[in-house]
Write an enzyme that holds these catalytic residues in place. Structure first.
Site, PDB file in Angstrom:
ATOM      1  CE  LYS A 139      -4.422  -1.537   1.472  1.00 24.44           C
ATOM      2  NZ  LYS A 139      -4.094  -2.864   2.021  1.00 24.44           N
ATOM      3  NE  ARG A 140       7.108   0.917   2.541  1.00 23.89           N
ATOM      4  CZ  ARG A 140       7.264  -0.393   2.564  1.00 23.89           C
ATOM      5  NH1 ARG A 140       6.267  -1.159   2.956  1.00 23.89           N
ATOM      6  NH2 ARG A 140       8.397  -0.955   2.213  1.00 23.89           N
TER       7      ARG A 140
END
Length: 365
Positions: free
Chosen positions: A133-134
């Site tokens: 996600k990052r």
RNA sequence: GGCGCAUUCGUCUAGGGGUUUAGGACACCUCCCUCUCAAGGAGGAGAUCACCGGUUCGAAUCCGGUAUGCGCUACCA
């Protein structure tokens, strides 16, 4: 791990007698069921992509099969499920490689024939770590919402860790399924390169049938155009606007920004842009005035007529075409970069163009 | 820490003993086209094929070691 102790289950209850087990359960201890790994020997298998891979059993721990809530872990479920679904080939990411020995031991213990394994290279983020996600988008649906075409996405992703030959970059889904083979999958993890995705998406957008481009862009226009623009959009107008930006968009979500000035009423935000290179306020004002007159008396406002009037006008005013057209472009669109001037003006229409030139005139003086 | 996997331009990759002055694509730079932006065309720069050693007449290609990176090391998947 931090204490440099080997992590994992300590095998405390590996050899519990029936009585010991009964006593623990009587004390309210809810058990899990673990797999008893052989203490010695080794477990190996032949990975289709990586060849022979071997693990010492002594490095494997007694992993959980059934959790204390009675549900199976992935390891158990995966093996049982795949067997009953008669799965012949297990293709998954390389991060699963280390759990294969557990799986083959389980297959054997259950009396099942293990499937063939192929562990694909992973997709890495720009920092070389597992895509997460990052790093931005992980779900394909996010890319769809960002305006990437599914067919471009498939093509791009297929080429991460696989290739047809030394040149081919663009492959349709059909060509992909016809040519895909396991033996051309590479063994090295690939960093996801958004730049190249953007380029490829642009290629696919340009190849779209104009009508299809309209269809696909419409939802993005409805979503991203400013609220002041009346909805639903005038589809006939949209159909005339979009061909002007089809080869200029890398994603469908760029279309709204590229065509914004065709829809909003207020476009002249920076009158200083009207003054072209080697020109000043006075010459620009004069240019706009003369243009306004000539365009106002133009009977037809199509691309050809516009060109027929404007090209000679540049010469008449002793301007380079770039200067005249640049000034008019800013007057009519509010920006210095836009689709070709005559086509743009033709689509905008005579009234709107004349209004905007007048506005430019006012704002500059 | 242990175990496993990997290592060719910045990135994705081709190439798997001599055909390689290591090919292509994205990005970058230059030029052409051109009313701007794109698109397109032509060039350019960019890789001592991680390192060390071995095998061989010959290695990016085979073998070993080292280094580095990544993954796994959960009653997650």
């Amino acid at each position: 791990m931090k204490r440099k102790q080997p992590p994992g289950y300590d095998r405390l209850c590996r050899e519990l007698s029936a009585e010991e087990r009964a006593s623990k359960e009587a004390n309210g201890i809810i058990p899990v069921v673990r797999f008893k790994i052989p203490l010695t020997g080794r477990t190996g298998f032949d990975d289709i992509i990586r060849g022979s891979v071997v693990f010492e059993n002594s490095t494997l721990d007694d992993f959980v099969l059934l959790k204390s809530d009675g549900y199976p872990t992935y390891h158990l479920a995966n093996v049982v499920d795949d067997h009953f679904m008669a799965i012949s080939h297990v293709l998954r990411a390389e991060e699963w490689l280390s759990s294969v020995p557990r799986h083959v031991l389980l297959y054997r213990a259950l009396g099942f024939e293990p499937p063939q394994f192929a562990h694909l290279p992973m997709l890495l983020g720009p920092d070389r770590s597992k895509l997460s996600k990052r790093h931005g988008a992980v779900a394909v649906t996010e890319y769809r919402d960002q305006g990437y075409l599914p067919e471009a996405m498939v093509n791009f992703l297929a080429l991460l860790g696989w290739s047809l030959d030394d040149k081919t970059e663009i492959l349709s889904r059909e060509e992909l399924v016809a040519n895909f083979t396991l033996d051309r999958i590479s063994q090295t993890a690939a960093i996801f390169n958004p730049e190249k995705l953007g380029w490829m998406d642009g290629v696919y957008i340009r190849r779209l049938e104009p009508a299809d481009f309209v269809l696909r862009s419409l939802p993005f226009l409805e979503r991203d155009l400013p609220a002041e623009v009346a909805r639903p959009l005038d589809i006939d107008y949209v159909r005339r606007v979009l061909p002007l930006v089809q080869e200029r968009a890398r994603t469908l979500s760029e279309v709204a920004e590229l065509t914004r000035f065709f829809f909003v009423t207020e476009t002249m935000n920076d009158p200083a842009l009207l003054i072209a290179k080697e020109m000043d306020r006075a010459s620009t004002l004069k240019t706009l005035k003369v243009s306004l007159e000539r365009l106002g008396s133009l009977p037809a406002f199509d691309e050809e007529s516009l060109e027929t009037v404007l090209r000679p006008l540049a010469e008449e005013l002793a301007l380079k075409t770039g200067q005249l057209f640049g000034t008019l472009r800013v007057a009519v669109t509010g920006r210095t970069a836009a689709p070709p001037l005559f086509q743009t003006m033709a689509v905008l229409g005579k009234t709107l163009c004349l209004n905007r030139i007048e506005t430019a005139l006012t704002k500059l003086s």
